[in-house]
Write an enzyme that holds these catalytic residues in place. Structure first.
Site, mmCIF file in Angstrom:
data_model
loop_
_atom_site.group_PDB
_atom_site.id
_atom_site.type_symbol
_atom_site.label_atom_id
_atom_site.label_comp_id
_atom_site.label_asym_id
_atom_site.label_seq_id
_atom_site.Cartn_x
_atom_site.Cartn_y
_atom_site.Cartn_z
ATOM 1 N N ASP A 341 39.894 21.309 -26.621
ATOM 2 C CA ASP A 341 41.257 21.316 -26.102
ATOM 3 C C ASP A 341 42.097 22.208 -26.995
ATOM 4 O O ASP A 341 42.022 22.097 -28.230
ATOM 5 C CB ASP A 341 41.806 19.882 -26.098
ATOM 6 C CG ASP A 341 43.033 19.701 -25.211
ATOM 7 O OD1 ASP A 341 43.874 20.609 -25.192
ATOM 8 O OD2 ASP A 341 43.144 18.648 -24.567
ATOM 9 N N ARG A 343 45.569 22.562 -26.311
ATOM 10 C CA ARG A 343 46.976 22.291 -26.013
ATOM 11 C C ARG A 343 47.770 21.969 -27.270
ATOM 12 O O ARG A 343 48.959 22.217 -27.348
ATOM 13 C CB ARG A 343 47.089 21.146 -24.999
ATOM 14 C CG ARG A 343 46.745 21.560 -23.600
ATOM 15 C CD ARG A 343 46.743 20.393 -22.659
ATOM 16 N NE ARG A 343 45.644 19.471 -22.928
ATOM 17 C CZ ARG A 343 45.420 18.362 -22.239
ATOM 18 N NH1 ARG A 343 46.238 18.023 -21.256
ATOM 19 N NH2 ARG A 343 44.392 17.597 -22.524
#
Length: 430
Positions: A341, A343
């Site tokens: 990930d 983000r």
């Protein structure tokens, strides 16, 4: 034979906006004396100073990059084609915000807000004299009103879960909202601190990983503000925006990361759209109880890995030996992207601090990363609301079970390792 030239294209037929200037203007030299200073975290907009990313009068520039993030490339195409004059200045008449946000105490806390300009919606009001003097100062935040119409909300009315009240929810199913578009404005020392690296290291990596697009990152340490070429976020407020900063008013909120396939087209491999529409329903109900609702929507497609990478991962998951199973959900992403990930929710709470939020009563999110980032920034969270089981698409069980096993919040049972092996999505051809 004569030397090659562009004489086949008459000089007077080239777009006036792109007729060759005398020389290329490098960005690595020092700026002019006409560039106003920026003092991040100052108590007023005037003391902080305007954010000026103009490309027309470089002596006024006091930041790295240009406005509008990735859309600046489209501006370049418009200039190159002759459709847009380089000299165009925005006419800000009647563009002021429909609702006043702030100022809030967090706006002067250099640790609370580092990735957006809290004064970005108040350019015309804060800097009238510089604007008249010819400084090209542009808003980085715009606030307006809208009606949001979703079939899921219309269905909720038909099913009796929602009742139109004529104020926040109309009989047509339209929800009345205040919405704000927010562009990223990074104060580099604060960004570096959030990610636990030095300002020098951050600047060098940003320079190198963007292919050297912004030499000022490494040649202009005096410029501390960077407008990165990335997407921003949109904030949807249900009810009175003034209630967001009042801890006595119940706040229902969701921070949602973009998922074009699900949010827009209804792809059923993930829970993004059903969770988003459920959050909107929760926000409407919260307002009808006397509270306020918030959905903050960030452009971080495919966990900020991008949609191409996301689709590659889909193929890898569906084609692997044994099929698409929950126990391999994160592994396949990491195999393709090198990371599970990207983000990195460290910057996410900034928009909440811009709105003056100190407490979220009902957080419609299962993400442990979002919860940790919000609470770690000093915002209190009361109840957490997970997605109702009946809203989870069958093919998305792989995602949701993998996430709850990895630490996402759930009010139900946490799947075991053996459980994850049994959870399987469909193949590519059905």
């Amino acid at each position: 034979m004569p030397a090659a030239s562009d004489s086949s294209v008459p000089a007077d037929s080239r777009p006036s906006a792109v007729r060759a200037p005398g020389h290329i203007r490098l960005t690595s030299h020092s700026g002019g004396a006409g560039a106003p200073p920026i003092t991040w975290g100052a108590p007023t907009a005037r003391e902080r100073g305007p954010v000026i990313a103009t490309t027309t009068d470089r002596a006024h520039r006091n930041v790295i990059g240009t406005h509008s993030g990735s859309y600046s490339v489209y501006r370049a195409l418009a200039v190159a084609s002759g459709a847009l004059s380089r000299e165009h200045r925005a006419d800000l008449t009647n563009t002021s915000p429909t609702d006043v946000v702030g100022p809030h105490p967090q706006w002067t806390d250099r640790n609370a807000i580092v990735s957006i300009d809290p004064w970005g919606a108040l350019v015309a009001e804060s800097f009238p004299e510089p604007l008249v003097a010819g400084y090209d100062i542009r808003p980085t935040i715009a606030i307006t009103k809208a009606h949001v119409i979703l079939p899921e909300i219309i269905d909720a009315i038909a099913q009796g879960r929602l009742q139109p009240d004529g104020e926040v929810l109309l009989p047509t199913g339209a929800a009345l909202v205040t919405k704000a578009a927010v562009e990223p404005v990074w104060w580099l020392p604060g960004i570096a601190d959030r990610f636990g690296c030095s300002d020098t290291e951050l600047r060098r990596v940003l320079f190198e990983e963007t292919g050297g697009m912004y030499p000022e990152l490494v040649t202009r340490p005096d410029l501390e503000v960077f407008l990165p070429p990335i997407g921003g976020q949109t904030v949807y407020i249900f009810g009175d925006p003034q209630g967001l900063s009042d801890p006595a008013v119940e706040l229902t909120a969701r921070v949602h990361d973009e998922c074009n396939g699900s949010d827009v087209f209804g792809s059923d491999i993930c829970t993004c759209r059903p969770y988003l529409t459920h959050a909107i329903e929760e926000c409407i109900q919260g307002v009808q109880r006397g509270g306020v609702g918030l959905v903050a929507y960030s452009r971080k497609e495919g966990r900020a890995l991008g949609e191409v990478t996301k689709f590659l991962v889909y193929n890898a998951r569906k084609r692997q030996v044994g099929g698409d199973t929950a126990d391999q959900y994160f592994a396949r992403t990491e195999c393709v992207a090198g990371v599970q990930d990207m983000r990195f929710q460290e910057l996410m709470p900034d928009v909440l601090h811009w709105l003056g939020i100190t407490r979220i009563d009902r957080l419609v999110s299962m993400s442990n990363m979002k919860y940790d980032a919000i609470t770690g920034s000093g915002i209190e969270v009361g109840e957490r609301v997970d997605i109702p089981p009946e809203l989870i698409p069958e093919d998305a069980r792989v995602e949701i079970d993998a996430k709850t096993a990895a630490g996402y919040f759930t009010s139900g049972a946490v799947p075991t390792t053996d459980d994850l092996r049994q959870v399987k999505g469909r193949g590519l051809r059905r």
